[in-house]
Design a protein around this motif. Structure first.
Motif, PDB file in Angstrom:
ATOM      1  N   ARG A 137       0.829  -1.201   0.000  1.00  0.00           N
ATOM      2  CA  ARG A 137       0.000   0.000   0.000  1.00  0.00           C
ATOM      3  C   ARG A 137       0.866   1.254   0.000  1.00  0.00           C
ATOM      4  N   ASN A 174      -4.036   4.965   0.377  1.00  0.00           N
ATOM      5  CA  ASN A 174      -5.111   4.270  -0.334  1.00  0.00           C
ATOM      6  C   ASN A 174      -5.390   2.941   0.360  1.00  0.00           C
ATOM      7  N   THR A 179      -5.778  -0.030  -1.319  1.00  0.00           N
ATOM      8  CA  THR A 179      -5.422  -1.171  -2.160  1.00  0.00           C
ATOM      9  C   THR A 179      -3.910  -1.282  -2.276  1.00  0.00           C
ATOM     10  N   SER A 182      -1.482  -0.940  -4.358  1.00  0.00           N
ATOM     11  CA  SER A 182      -1.178  -0.410  -5.690  1.00  0.00           C
ATOM     12  C   SER A 182       0.308  -0.110  -5.893  1.00  0.00           C
ATOM     13  N   GLN A 213       5.044   4.316  -6.413  1.00  0.00           N
ATOM     14  CA  GLN A 213       3.758   4.347  -5.714  1.00  0.00           C
ATOM     15  C   GLN A 213       2.922   5.571  -6.061  1.00  0.00           C
ATOM     16  N   LYS A 251      -1.815   5.844 -10.058  1.00  0.00           N
ATOM     17  CA  LYS A 251      -3.084   5.490  -9.422  1.00  0.00           C
ATOM     18  C   LYS A 251      -3.325   3.978  -9.341  1.00  0.00           C
ATOM     19  N   SER A 252      -2.710   3.201 -10.230  1.00  0.00           N
ATOM     20  CA  SER A 252      -2.993   1.770 -10.250  1.00  0.00           C
ATOM     21  C   SER A 252      -1.710   0.962 -10.174  1.00  0.00           C
ATOM     22  N   GLN A 253      -1.869  -0.294  -9.784  1.00  0.00           N
ATOM     23  CA  GLN A 253      -0.732  -1.206  -9.718  1.00  0.00           C
ATOM     24  C   GLN A 253      -0.101  -1.400 -11.098  1.00  0.00           C
ATOM     25  N   ASN A 278       1.987   1.671 -11.888  1.00  0.00           N
ATOM     26  CA  ASN A 278       3.199   1.697 -11.068  1.00  0.00           C
ATOM     27  C   ASN A 278       4.207   0.648 -11.537  1.00  0.00           C
TER      28      ASN A 278
END
Length: 370
Positions: free
Chosen positions: A243, A253, A255, A257, A273, A276-278, A281
């Motif tokens: 996280r 956040n 999640t 990600s 990090q 916004k999303s894994q 990233n």
């Protein structure tokens, strides 16, 4: 005191002529003609990677010639303007000429430094990492001060910056941060900033008001491009997700990600990090990992050259620049000897003097090795 226009214009002409010798406009025009033919070929985009390389090179060459040609035209026009103003004893026009001459001095000096950026990756965008070193909370605070310094420098020049990863320290400041600077010759320009930076000041975190020395390491690498071929087999990496965290360790956040990629053969670790999303990233982390592997490959292929990013320890005996706020005020580059007595202006992004001196110093060192 009256300006000696003839002498100063002659000096500008000598400087610009030396730049033209390095740039070699005739050679550049021949290469532009050859590349223009390739761009006109109907099958150019059958190979998109090669097409991008060709068109980027053509654009860069045209820009370089335009820049030199524009300065030559301005210098010629300045000579005519001064001649007319002196013949008519026109004070307003002479004042205009004085202003243009000062502008030309700055622009020609800037281009002179640019001609020294001839490394293989100097034209690239740059990925800059700052890491707090010895000095505890003061070092973490110093890392954050350096981040602001580089962001202000980029803002002054209109360069786009994207923060890729931020690791906050528990009490104040940053453990580390990585950001991307997008501009022509960003890597060549900022690469001289790589090394250990040292801060001496009365610590705002010491209730006894004692002087504290702290360190931060700056690493600069060239950003990988689509035309580079750096294969990273899945078996060579370990991907961990976690996280994202903000100041004080708070989760930003809910999640997992954030992504950390470890390159097993080399031990290189990259964390991201700030997307916004894994997926985003992971893509950003892979780009930076590939950039570091590209630099490593270059260093291995050309071992006689100094490491471009360097083995930065962020401690005593490895510093390249000192920022002293107490008992006196001074910022001094220990390689070039360049110094200023106003640390506030430096921390506010006035770095061009240090960068220009660093580029000239590096070129002199390279020439001495040849």
């Amino acid at each position: 005191m009256a300006t000696d226009f003839a002498s100063e214009i002659s000096e500008l002409d000598r400087s610009l002529t030396s730049i033209e010798v390095v740039v070699d406009p005739e050679k550049k025009r021949a290469e532009i003609a050859e590349l223009s033919e390739r761009v006109a070929a109907p099958d150019l985009w059958d190979d998109p990677d090669n097409a991008q390389k060709v068109t980027s090179r053509l654009s860069a060459l045209n820009s370089e010639l335009d820049r030199v040609g524009s300065l030559r035209s301005r210098l010629d026009d300045l000579g005519v303007l001064v001649e007319l103003a002196q013949e008519e004893n026109d004070a307003d026009t002479l004042a205009e000429a004085q202003k243009e001459m000062a502008s030309l001095h700055g622009d020609i000096a800037a281009l002179e430094v640019r001609t020294l950026l001839s490394g293989e990756y100097d034209e690239r965008d740059a990925v800059v990492s700052i890491r707090a070193g010895a000095g505890g909370v003061d070092a973490a605070d110093f890392a954050e001060m350096l981040l602001r310094m580089y962001l202000r420098w980029a803002e002054r020049h209109g360069h786009a910056v994207k923060v890729l990863d931020t690791s906050y320290a528990e009490e104040a400041g940053l453990k580390s941060v990585t950001f991307e600077v997008s501009a022509p010759f960003a890597y060549g320009t900022l690469s001289v900033e790589g090394g250990t930076h040292r801060l001496v000041r009365i610590s705002p975190f010491d209730n006894q008001g004692r002087r504290q020395t702290s360190f931060a390491a700056v690493e600069v690498i060239p950003l990988i491009e689509s035309t580079d071929h750096i294969d990273v087999p899945e078996a060579d990496i370990r991907v961990d997700v976690f996280r994202s965290s903000g100041p004080g360790g708070q989760s930003v956040n809910t999640t997992d990600s954030a992504v950390r990629i470890t390159h097993l053969p080399t031990g290189l670790v990259v964390s991201m990090q700030d997307e916004k999303s894994q997926i985003q990233n992971r893509a950003a982390a892979m780009r930076v990992l590939q950039s570091r592997l590209l630099l490593l490959k270059k260093q291995e292929e050309d071992a006689k050259k100094k490491e471009l990013a360097g083995d930065v320890k962020a401690s005593w005996g490895d510093q390249m620049r000192s920022y002293v706020l107490n008992p006196y005020q001074m910022v001094k580059d220990l390689r070039t000897g360049y110094e200023v007595g106003n640390p506030d202006s430096v921390f506010d992004g006035e770095l061009d003097g240090f960068i220009d001196a660093g580029i000239r110093w590096r070129k002199s060192a390279e020439n001495a090795e040849d």
